[in-house]
Design a protein around this motif. Structure first.
Motif, PDB file in Angstrom:
ATOM      1  N   SER A  45      32.943  49.186  37.054  1.00  0.00           N
ATOM      2  CA  SER A  45      33.924  50.195  37.429  1.00  0.00           C
ATOM      3  C   SER A  45      35.239  49.984  36.682  1.00  0.00           C
ATOM      4  N   CYS A  46      35.483  48.775  36.230  1.00  0.00           N
ATOM      5  CA  CYS A  46      36.719  48.485  35.491  1.00  0.00           C
ATOM      6  C   CYS A  46      36.455  48.066  34.053  1.00  0.00           C
ATOM      7  N   HIS A  47      35.416  47.258  33.847  1.00  0.00           N
ATOM      8  CA  HIS A  47      35.178  46.685  32.520  1.00  0.00           C
ATOM      9  C   HIS A  47      34.024  47.375  31.813  1.00  0.00           C
ATOM     10  N   ASN A  48      34.200  47.649  30.556  1.00  0.00           N
ATOM     11  CA  ASN A  48      33.033  47.968  29.738  1.00  0.00           C
ATOM     12  C   ASN A  48      32.212  46.694  29.604  1.00  0.00           C
ATOM     13  N   PRO A  56      36.524  51.491  31.441  1.00  0.00           N
ATOM     14  CA  PRO A  56      37.040  52.572  32.282  1.00  0.00           C
ATOM     15  C   PRO A  56      38.516  52.353  32.610  1.00  0.00           C
ATOM     16  N   ARG A  57      38.877  51.115  32.869  1.00  0.00           N
ATOM     17  CA  ARG A  57      40.287  50.803  33.096  1.00  0.00           C
ATOM     18  C   ARG A  57      40.896  50.241  31.840  1.00  0.00           C
ATOM     19  N   GLU A  58      41.973  50.854  31.403  1.00  0.00           N
ATOM     20  CA  GLU A  58      42.585  50.432  30.141  1.00  0.00           C
ATOM     21  C   GLU A  58      43.025  48.984  30.158  1.00  0.00           C
ATOM     22  N   ASP A  59      43.456  48.500  31.327  1.00  0.00           N
ATOM     23  CA  ASP A  59      43.980  47.138  31.360  1.00  0.00           C
ATOM     24  C   ASP A  59      42.888  46.081  31.547  1.00  0.00           C
ATOM     25  N   ALA A  60      41.646  46.504  31.705  1.00  0.00           N
ATOM     26  CA  ALA A  60      40.556  45.533  31.826  1.00  0.00           C
ATOM     27  C   ALA A  60      39.843  45.404  30.480  1.00  0.00           C
ATOM     28  N   PRO A  61      39.861  44.214  29.903  1.00  0.00           N
ATOM     29  CA  PRO A  61      39.240  44.051  28.580  1.00  0.00           C
ATOM     30  C   PRO A  61      37.727  44.237  28.646  1.00  0.00           C
ATOM     31  N   PRO A  62      37.113  44.835  27.608  1.00  0.00           N
ATOM     32  CA  PRO A  62      35.646  44.880  27.574  1.00  0.00           C
ATOM     33  C   PRO A  62      35.096  43.466  27.708  1.00  0.00           C
ATOM     34  N   LEU A  63      34.056  43.299  28.482  1.00  0.00           N
ATOM     35  CA  LEU A  63      33.580  41.943  28.772  1.00  0.00           C
ATOM     36  C   LEU A  63      33.043  41.225  27.541  1.00  0.00           C
ATOM     37  N   ARG A  64      32.682  41.989  26.508  1.00  0.00           N
ATOM     38  CA  ARG A  64      32.189  41.302  25.304  1.00  0.00           C
ATOM     39  C   ARG A  64      33.283  40.517  24.597  1.00  0.00           C
ATOM     40  N   ASP A  78      34.973  28.783  37.807  1.00  0.00           N
ATOM     41  CA  ASP A  78      35.817  29.644  38.627  1.00  0.00           C
ATOM     42  C   ASP A  78      34.972  30.526  39.536  1.00  0.00           C
ATOM     43  N   PHE A  79      33.918  31.103  38.968  1.00  0.00           N
ATOM     44  CA  PHE A  79      33.062  31.956  39.781  1.00  0.00           C
ATOM     45  C   PHE A  79      32.327  31.141  40.838  1.00  0.00           C
ATOM     46  N   ARG A  80      31.857  29.981  40.419  1.00  0.00           N
ATOM     47  CA  ARG A  80      31.098  29.130  41.336  1.00  0.00           C
ATOM     48  C   ARG A  80      31.931  28.779  42.554  1.00  0.00           C
ATOM     49  N   ASP A  89      44.074  42.734  40.454  1.00  0.00           N
ATOM     50  CA  ASP A  89      43.328  43.835  41.063  1.00  0.00           C
ATOM     51  C   ASP A  89      41.858  43.539  41.262  1.00  0.00           C
ATOM     52  N   MET A  90      41.372  42.519  40.596  1.00  0.00           N
ATOM     53  CA  MET A  90      39.940  42.280  40.610  1.00  0.00           C
ATOM     54  C   MET A  90      39.527  41.644  41.929  1.00  0.00           C
ATOM     55  N   PRO A  91      38.512  42.190  42.567  1.00  0.00           N
ATOM     56  CA  PRO A  91      38.065  41.571  43.817  1.00  0.00           C
ATOM     57  C   PRO A  91      37.575  40.146  43.570  1.00  0.00           C
ATOM     58  N   GLU A 102      23.669  33.553  35.989  1.00  0.00           N
ATOM     59  CA  GLU A 102      23.163  34.796  35.414  1.00  0.00           C
ATOM     60  C   GLU A 102      24.286  35.608  34.789  1.00  0.00           C
ATOM     61  N   VAL A 103      25.381  35.740  35.535  1.00  0.00           N
ATOM     62  CA  VAL A 103      26.520  36.505  35.003  1.00  0.00           C
ATOM     63  C   VAL A 103      27.032  35.864  33.708  1.00  0.00           C
ATOM     64  N   VAL A 104      27.184  34.540  33.744  1.00  0.00           N
ATOM     65  CA  VAL A 104      27.724  33.868  32.565  1.00  0.00           C
ATOM     66  C   VAL A 104      26.748  33.962  31.389  1.00  0.00           C
ATOM     67  N   TYR A 106      24.743  36.394  30.827  1.00  0.00           N
ATOM     68  CA  TYR A 106      24.875  37.746  30.278  1.00  0.00           C
ATOM     69  C   TYR A 106      26.145  37.873  29.452  1.00  0.00           C
ATOM     70  N   LEU A 107      27.256  37.370  29.995  1.00  0.00           N
ATOM     71  CA  LEU A 107      28.521  37.457  29.257  1.00  0.00           C
ATOM     72  C   LEU A 107      28.396  36.785  27.899  1.00  0.00           C
ATOM     73  N   LYS A 108      27.771  35.618  27.885  1.00  0.00           N
ATOM     74  CA  LYS A 108      27.595  34.916  26.605  1.00  0.00           C
ATOM     75  C   LYS A 108      26.788  35.763  25.634  1.00  0.00           C
TER      76      LYS A 108
HETATM   77  C1  HEC Z   1      38.884  46.511  40.181  1.00  0.00           C
HETATM   78  C2  HEC Z   1      38.785  46.325  38.746  1.00  0.00           C
HETATM   79  C3  HEC Z   1      38.023  45.124  38.215  1.00  0.00           C
HETATM   80  C4  HEC Z   1      36.744  44.705  38.527  1.00  0.00           C
HETATM   81  C5  HEC Z   1      35.774  45.317  39.516  1.00  0.00           C
HETATM   82  C6  HEC Z   1      36.485  43.569  37.686  1.00  0.00           C
HETATM   83  N1  HEC Z   1      37.582  43.274  36.915  1.00  0.00           N
HETATM   84 FE1  HEC Z   1      37.752  41.759  35.565  1.00  0.00          FE
HETATM   85  N2  HEC Z   1      39.610  42.381  35.080  1.00  0.00           N
HETATM   86  C7  HEC Z   1      40.249  43.494  35.619  1.00  0.00           C
HETATM   87  C8  HEC Z   1      41.549  43.648  34.981  1.00  0.00           C
HETATM   88  C9  HEC Z   1      42.568  44.748  35.295  1.00  0.00           C
HETATM   89  C10 HEC Z   1      41.657  42.587  34.044  1.00  0.00           C
HETATM   90  C11 HEC Z   1      42.825  42.280  33.121  1.00  0.00           C
HETATM   91  C12 HEC Z   1      44.053  41.841  33.888  1.00  0.00           C
HETATM   92  C13 HEC Z   1      44.534  40.500  33.483  1.00  0.00           C
HETATM   93  O1  HEC Z   1      44.182  39.981  32.413  1.00  0.00           O
HETATM   94  O2  HEC Z   1      45.306  39.907  34.265  1.00  0.00           O
HETATM   95  C14 HEC Z   1      40.425  41.812  34.131  1.00  0.00           C
HETATM   96  C15 HEC Z   1      40.166  40.674  33.371  1.00  0.00           C
HETATM   97  C16 HEC Z   1      38.987  39.949  33.421  1.00  0.00           C
HETATM   98  C17 HEC Z   1      38.729  38.739  32.700  1.00  0.00           C
HETATM   99  C18 HEC Z   1      39.708  38.029  31.782  1.00  0.00           C
HETATM  100  C19 HEC Z   1      40.563  37.144  32.623  1.00  0.00           C
HETATM  101  C20 HEC Z   1      41.593  36.420  31.809  1.00  0.00           C
HETATM  102  O3  HEC Z   1      42.332  35.673  32.439  1.00  0.00           O
HETATM  103  O4  HEC Z   1      41.645  36.589  30.587  1.00  0.00           O
HETATM  104  C21 HEC Z   1      37.474  38.329  32.999  1.00  0.00           C
HETATM  105  C22 HEC Z   1      36.742  37.098  32.486  1.00  0.00           C
HETATM  106  C23 HEC Z   1      36.948  39.290  33.918  1.00  0.00           C
HETATM  107  N3  HEC Z   1      37.879  40.261  34.170  1.00  0.00           N
HETATM  108  C24 HEC Z   1      35.671  39.239  34.435  1.00  0.00           C
HETATM  109  C25 HEC Z   1      35.166  40.146  35.350  1.00  0.00           C
HETATM  110  C26 HEC Z   1      33.813  40.116  35.849  1.00  0.00           C
HETATM  111  C27 HEC Z   1      32.736  39.136  35.362  1.00  0.00           C
HETATM  112  C28 HEC Z   1      33.714  41.106  36.762  1.00  0.00           C
HETATM  113  C29 HEC Z   1      32.503  41.462  37.610  1.00  0.00           C
HETATM  114  C30 HEC Z   1      31.881  40.369  38.301  1.00  0.00           C
HETATM  115  C31 HEC Z   1      34.991  41.790  36.831  1.00  0.00           C
HETATM  116  N4  HEC Z   1      35.858  41.164  35.962  1.00  0.00           N
HETATM  117  C32 HEC Z   1      35.281  42.854  37.681  1.00  0.00           C
HETATM  118  C33 HEC Z   1      39.780  44.327  36.604  1.00  0.00           C
HETATM  119  C34 HEC Z   1      38.536  44.219  37.196  1.00  0.00           C
END
Ligand code: HEC
Length: 116
Positions: A45-48, A56-64, A78-80, A89-91, A102-104, A106-108
């Motif tokens: 919903s936030c990250h490509n 979808p969200r400009e401030d969320a970097p593509p996960l690649r 951190d996830f563990r 904003d991230m839950p 699994e998540v890691v 995939y990210l790799k």
């Molecule tokens: C509600 C929106 C939202 C969701 C859902 C979300 N993220 Fe994010 N994520 C963000 C935003 C916004 C940023 C960039 C903000 C920042 O760098 O402080 C971010 C940044 C990140 C970063 C970089 C953090 C850093 O410190 O450089 C990682 C890694 C990441 N997300 C992983 C994930 C993963 C994996 C998931 C799913 C399990 C996820 N995110 C779900 C909004 C979201």
């Protein structure tokens, strides 16, 4: 004589290449596809999360791109420990140990850099 020397150089080189061929073992491929499903459900919903395109969200970097400045192991930790992964904003997620692997994985697998 010359040929023998060449062979001696070549054989150890082959050995050095070996470990890379089993990087994508069947188990690994499964980890990656499970991880992809988790990421699709929780992050998209936030990250490509594909190999191309914008988030979808400009401030969320593509996960690649995220592992470029984020060490895969520390992200996994951190996830563990379900620590907040660095953005307001991230839950908070709790995938459990298996889900985290699994998540890691995939990210790799989608990182743009050669760090696989
Ligand atoms: C509600 C929106 C939202 C969701 C859902 C979300 N993220 Fe994010 N994520 C963000 C935003 C916004 C940023 C960039 C903000 C920042 O760098 O402080 C971010 C940044 C990140 C970063 C970089 C953090 C850093 O410190 O450089 C990682 C890694 C990441 N997300 C992983 C994930 C993963 C994996 C998931 C799913 C399990 C996820 N995110 C779900 C909004 C979201």
């Amino acid at each position: 004589m010359k040929n023998n020397v060449l062979w001696l150089c070549f054989v150890p080189l082959l050995g050095a290449c070996q470990p890379q061929t089993d990087l994508k073992s069947p188990g690994e491929a499964e980890l990656i596809s499970e991880g992809r499903a988790i990421v699709a459900a929780n992050c998209s919903s936030c990250h490509n999360f594909e190999l191309t395109g914008d988030s979808p969200r400009e401030d969320a970097p593509p996960l690649r791109t995220v592992l470029a400045d984020y060490n895969a192991e520390s992200l996994a930790d951190d996830f563990r420990e379900s620590i907040h992964v660095g953005h307001p904003d991230m839950p908070d997620f709790d995938f459990g140990p298996k889900g985290t692997d699994e998540v890691v994985a995939y990210l790799k697998s989608i990182q743009e850099s050669s760090e696989k």
